[in-house]
Design a protein around this motif. Structure first.
Motif, mmCIF file in Angstrom:
data_model
loop_
_atom_site.group_PDB
_atom_site.id
_atom_site.type_symbol
_atom_site.label_atom_id
_atom_site.label_comp_id
_atom_site.label_asym_id
_atom_site.label_seq_id
_atom_site.Cartn_x
_atom_site.Cartn_y
_atom_site.Cartn_z
ATOM 1 N N ASN A 1 0.838 -1.199 0.000
ATOM 2 C CA ASN A 1 0.000 0.000 0.000
ATOM 3 C C ASN A 1 0.867 1.241 0.000
ATOM 4 N N TRP B 1 -7.670 -14.315 -11.054
ATOM 5 C CA TRP B 1 -8.457 -13.083 -10.997
ATOM 6 C C TRP B 1 -9.629 -13.207 -11.962
ATOM 7 N N ASP C 1 -8.273 4.895 -2.122
ATOM 8 C CA ASP C 1 -7.430 4.940 -0.916
ATOM 9 C C ASP C 1 -7.038 6.381 -0.603
ATOM 10 N N ILE D 1 -12.689 -9.978 -3.751
ATOM 11 C CA ILE D 1 -11.296 -9.592 -3.485
ATOM 12 C C ILE D 1 -11.190 -9.146 -2.022
ATOM 13 N N HIS E 1 -6.561 -6.059 -0.863
ATOM 14 C CA HIS E 1 -6.113 -6.292 -2.238
ATOM 15 C C HIS E 1 -6.998 -5.615 -3.277
ATOM 16 N N GLY E 2 -7.893 -4.713 -2.799
ATOM 17 C CA GLY E 2 -8.594 -3.869 -3.765
ATOM 18 C C GLY E 2 -10.093 -3.986 -3.851
ATOM 19 N N ARG F 1 -10.606 -3.873 -8.872
ATOM 20 C CA ARG F 1 -9.226 -3.454 -9.116
ATOM 21 C C ARG F 1 -8.808 -3.789 -10.535
ATOM 22 N N SER G 1 -1.482 -2.204 -11.387
ATOM 23 C CA SER G 1 -2.734 -2.872 -11.052
ATOM 24 C C SER G 1 -3.435 -2.148 -9.906
ATOM 25 N N LYS H 1 -5.697 -0.764 -7.120
ATOM 26 C CA LYS H 1 -6.698 -1.358 -6.231
ATOM 27 C C LYS H 1 -7.785 -0.306 -5.962
ATOM 28 N N TRP H 2 -8.953 -0.730 -5.540
ATOM 29 C CA TRP H 2 -10.064 0.168 -5.182
ATOM 30 C C TRP H 2 -10.333 1.198 -6.277
#
Ligand SMILES: Nc1nc2c(c(=O)[nH]1)N[C@H]1C(S)=C(S)[C@@H](COP(=O)(O)O)O[C@H]1N2
Ligand SMILES: [Mo]
Length: 406
Positions: free
Chosen positions: A84, A159, A186, A223, A227-228, A232, A243, A245-246
């Motif tokens: 993060n 995924w 985030d 997920i 990890h998002g 993501r 890649s 996340k969120w």
């Protein structure tokens, strides 16, 4: 019930849930009080990680695996590294989540709900390798600032999601589009709402690849938050920082995306090799794209002892960014001679590949097993540290384990 009491009541409820048992005198706790049990959260419990995972930083949370924890062919959540740059978003309401496609190259911006994303487009599942660009940073000298990742900032989970290119095809995009950039929920460490912890992206060619997903499932389940969740980007084979996340917004740009951590030394390396410690001008730095060839011995754990006369069975994974690994070798004499061993085909493009070997040792004593992968272009992992760069990216030196024969 009055609203204030209601808030207090639900708070108590969620605290109880986290602590796992009743807070007996909970109704006597001062309002706003945080019980000690929750003040210093246990990251292993909080993120469902195995106790052998290594916490490198807690503000923000950065957690890595060790080589032997990555033995599974498909990485389960408990062994998946967390990287993060900011604070994990709180109070996510997945049923209210939206994704907006906008940017200079979008003629008419468009917003999709998560439900639309899941129902409107075909879904695909791929196993995809995600390696942090800074994996292996701890070995660089002069040292590079940042999380001191050893070997464990890599994963290969399955995924499930939709293709980014299917969403982009549903939006009116101009011909001048060259790059996409993600924006996410985030929070910057400073908590300044005008700052983004990270906003990276990729050229259209990577964005349009079949395997580039907007994912909502990992290993068949929602997920995990870290990890998002709930949505993501997954762009396998490239530094995992691509890649996002969120993700709640994607900008389609008519220039190289210039979001947070796209410029300067962030996720960029000198375009041409430099001497260790040398200052590099901004214009001489190039954005990292496909990750280099690399491998990891995941069994046995370094330091293992075997009996004389017994064969040692080793196994592990190898990967090479956008490319395939064509050859796998190991050495037990510090790289003087190499023996080839079988390497499996990837289950799908951008998934890591598995190798195994059965090794005989000539006599009692101390050995090291070194592993070396070679990609389809004939490029091999270096035995020693590769090119120094200011932020310590792309260390793909051979992985080594210690073995005692007694
Ligand atoms: N929104 C957001 N996306 C992000 C990050 C982040 O801090 N915020 N970190 C990136 C980096 S640097 C890496 S290596 C990967 C790590 O993914 P993981 O934590 O799921 O293993 O997420 C990427 N996506
Ligand atoms: Mo990363």
């Amino acid at each position: 019930m009055k609203r204030r009491n209601f808030v207090k009541h639900t708070m108590l409820g969620s605290m109880t849930a986290i602590i796992g048992t009743e807070i007996v005198f909970g109704s006597s706790m001062p309002q706003g009080y945080m019980p000690l049990a929750l003040q210093d959260p246990d990251p292993f419990k909080m993120f469902n990680k195995n106790k052998e995972m290594v916490v490198l930083n807690d503000k923000p949370w950065n957690i890595e695996a060790q080589a032997h924890l990555l033995d599974d062919k498909i990485t389960p959540n408990k062994y998946m590294f967390i990287r993060n740059n900011g604070l994990i978003p709180e109070n996510i309401e997945a049923d209210k989540w939206t994704l907006t496609i906008e940017g200079e190259s979008v003629k008419q911006k468009k917003t999709f709900t998560l439900a639309e994303i899941k129902s409107k487009f075909p879904q695909y599942t791929y196993q995809l390798t995600l390696e942090c660009g800074g994996n292996g940073r701890s070995e660089f000298n002069p040292p590079a600032k940042g999380n001191q990742w050893t070997v464990g900032a890599v994963s290969c989970a399955t995924w499930t999601g939709i293709r980014l290119r299917d969403v982009l095809a549903d939006v009116d995009i101009a011909d001048d589009a060259i790059y996409i950039g993600y924006h996410a929920a985030d929070v910057h460490l400073s908590r300044d709402p005008n700052k983004e912890p990270i906003s990276r992206g990729a050229p259209m060619s990577k964005a349009m690849q079949e395997e580039t997903l907007l994912a909502f499932k990992m290993n068949g389940k929602d997920i995990p938050l870290a990890h998002g969740f709930p949505l993501r980007l997954v762009a396998g084979g490239w530094p995992a920082s691509v890649s996002g996340k969120w993700v709640n917004r994607i900008s389609v740009r008519n220039k190289v995306h210039d979001g947070a951590k796209m410029t300067g030394t962030a996720y960029r390396v000198p375009c041409n090799p430099v001497a260790p410690g040398e200052k590099v001008k901004d214009e001489d730095m190039c954005i990292i794209e496909s990750m280099p060839v690399k491998s990891l011995i995941t069994y046995p754990k370094s330091g293992a002892t075997i009996q004389q006369g017994k064969k040692l069975n080793i196994r592990g994974h190898a990967w090479a960014g956008e490319l395939e690994v064509f050859k796998m070798e190991y050495s037990i004499d510090f790289g003087s001679t190499w023996a080839t061993c079988p390497i499996e085909k990837p289950v799908s493009r951008l998934a890591w590949q598995h190798f195994s070997a059965s090794i005989e040792f000539p006599k009692k004593g101390y050995y090291e097993v070194w592993a070396r992968a070679t990609d389809q272009h004939g490029v091999s992992q270096p035995m020693v540290l590769p090119g120094w760069n200011p932020k310590g990216y792309l260390n793909n030196a051979c992985h080594r384990i210690a073995i005692k024969v007694s």
